[in-house]
Design an enzyme around this catalytic site. Structure first.
Site, PDB file in Angstrom:
ATOM      1  CB  THR A   1      -0.883  -0.008   1.267  1.00 54.25           C
ATOM      2  OG1 THR A   1      -1.692  -1.175   1.225  1.00 54.25           O
ATOM      3  CG2 THR A   1      -1.783   1.215   1.338  1.00 54.25           C
TER       4      THR A   1
ATOM      5  CB  SER B   1       2.980   7.083  -3.441  1.00 53.20           C
ATOM      6  OG  SER B   1       4.107   7.170  -2.592  1.00 53.20           O
ATOM      7  CB  THR B   2       6.691   3.080  -3.359  1.00 55.05           C
ATOM      8  OG1 THR B   2       7.074   4.298  -2.720  1.00 55.05           O
ATOM      9  CG2 THR B   2       7.871   2.569  -4.161  1.00 55.05           C
TER      10      THR B   2
ATOM     11  CG  ASP C   1       4.081  -2.466   1.177  1.00 56.64           C
ATOM     12  OD1 ASP C   1       3.884  -1.416   0.546  1.00 56.64           O
ATOM     13  OD2 ASP C   1       3.510  -2.729   2.255  1.00 56.64           O
TER      14      ASP C   1
ATOM     15  CB  ALA D   1       9.662   0.764   3.876  1.00 58.76           C
TER      16      ALA D   1
ATOM     17  CE  LYS E   1       5.192  -2.190   4.840  1.00 60.92           C
ATOM     18  NZ  LYS E   1       4.860  -1.026   3.972  1.00 60.92           N
TER      19      LYS E   1
ATOM     20  N   GLY F   1       0.751   4.890   5.644  1.00 58.44           N
ATOM     21  CA  GLY F   1      -0.584   4.883   5.043  1.00 58.44           C
ATOM     22  C   GLY F   1      -1.624   4.209   5.918  1.00 58.44           C
TER      23      GLY F   1
ATOM     24  CD  GLU G   1       1.502  -1.637   4.663  1.00 58.24           C
ATOM     25  OE1 GLU G   1       1.219  -0.808   3.794  1.00 58.24           O
ATOM     26  OE2 GLU G   1       2.213  -1.366   5.637  1.00 58.24           O
TER      27      GLU G   1
ATOM     28  CE  LYS H   1       9.710   6.999   1.533  1.00 60.43           C
ATOM     29  NZ  LYS H   1       8.770   6.012   1.059  1.00 60.43           N
TER      30      LYS H   1
HETATM   31  C1  5RP Z   1       1.552   2.147   4.066  1.00 58.40           C
HETATM   32  C2  5RP Z   1       3.002   1.920   4.094  1.00 58.40           C
HETATM   33  C3  5RP Z   1       3.793   2.447   2.933  1.00 58.40           C
HETATM   34  O1  5RP Z   1       4.523   1.418   2.386  1.00 58.40           O
HETATM   35  C4  5RP Z   1       4.714   3.526   3.437  1.00 58.40           C
HETATM   36  O2  5RP Z   1       3.953   4.502   4.122  1.00 58.40           O
HETATM   37  C5  5RP Z   1       5.458   4.185   2.270  1.00 58.40           C
HETATM   38  O3  5RP Z   1       4.565   4.897   1.479  1.00 58.40           O
HETATM   39  P1  5RP Z   1       5.023   5.641   0.160  1.00 58.40           P
HETATM   40  O4  5RP Z   1       5.426   4.587  -0.809  1.00 58.40           O
HETATM   41  O5  5RP Z   1       3.781   6.398  -0.265  1.00 58.40           O
HETATM   42  O6  5RP Z   1       6.148   6.560   0.508  1.00 58.40           O
HETATM   43  O7  5RP Z   1       3.571   1.338   4.974  1.00 58.40           O
HETATM   44  O8  5RP Z   1       0.940   1.720   5.257  1.00 58.40           O
END
Ligand code: 5RP
Length: 226
Positions: A37, A39-40, A90, A92, A103, A106, A112, A130
């Site tokens: 979950t 944007s990545t 996923d 992070a 994590k 979101g 997850e 990150k």
């Molecule tokens: C969601 C997460 C996401 O993987 C984490 O917040 C990174 O998000 P993004 O890819 O938007 O930077 O753990 O619960």
């Protein structure tokens, strides 16, 4: 969108494409792919759609990812309907040198962690921003049962953190998130266990017991594996 945010998006896309290249040779017509979950992870979903005929279905760690997968024509199954998840991919919020993670930015941390624990392999995809030497600059998300939010917040304060209720947010499981600030994590495995043991805590965003098997890091000069 700022130039920095645009550059970061390009790196997220590169990490996502590298993950698709890494898993493609392992896929067969009955493979199940676990999908995270954020944007990545969304970049990964979009890249995965290009090889949707190479595997059977996906299991998603959130409603929003399930919807995006379905919209792109990828079959989505409930975790309980599958025997084996080949790989979980996923993003992070933070990654340390031992591939332990924070994590849950979101709010999907519990699902997850469940999908990651169900998978044979966990591949984390991040842009270089990150990477950290020690987890804890990013506020640590902790999912709590609503009636226990005060109790768990007091316990987290006693452990040295500053928990803040994530305003107006409830998880896909109907729970609340406390974001714990000022909480450096020199021993991720010990902190993960200690917080999980708090009565009323559902799950916390430290992935140390369930660290990533591989981390794909996208930098302006290319993609590397950690
Ligand atoms: C969601 C997460 C996401 O993987 C984490 O917040 C990174 O998000 P993004 O890819 O938007 O930077 O753990 O619960």
């Amino acid at each position: 969108m700022s130039l920095k945010a645009r550059q970061q998006n390009i790196l997220k896309l590169q990490a996502a494409k590298a993950a698709v290249d890494l898993i493609r040779p392992k896929l067969s017509s009955d493979s199940i792919v676990g999908v995270g979950t954020g944007s990545t992870a969304n970049c990964f979903i979009d890249a995965l759609a290009e090889i949707k005929n190479h595997f059977d279905a996906a299991v998603a760690s959130s409603q929003s990812s399930a919807e995006r997968l379905s919209q792109l024509g990828i079959k989505v199954l409930e975790l309980n309907a599958v025997n084996e998840v080949l790989v979980y991919v996923d993003g992070a919020d933070e990654v340390d040198p031992n591939r332990a993670l924070i994590k849950g930015g979101g709010g999907a941390l519990t699902r997850e962690k469940i999908v990651a624990a169900s998978a044979q392999e966990f591949i984390c995809i991040v842009d270089e921003s990150k990477l950290v030497d020690m987890l804890g600059k990013f506020p640590l998300p902790v999912e709590v049962i609503p009636m226990a939010r005060g109790l768990v917040a007091r316990d987290l304060t006693a452990m040295g953190g500053q928990p803040i209720l994530r305003s107006g947010f409830s998880t896909d499981n109907g729970n609340l998130i406390l974001d714990v600030r000022e909480f450096l994590i020199p021993d991720p495995a010990a902190a993960e266990t200690a917080i999980n043991n708090l009565v009323g805590c559902v799950c916390n965003g430290i992935f140390a017991a369930q660290a990533a098997d591989q981390v794909i890091v996208a930098r302006p000069d290319g993609v590397t594996l950690l």
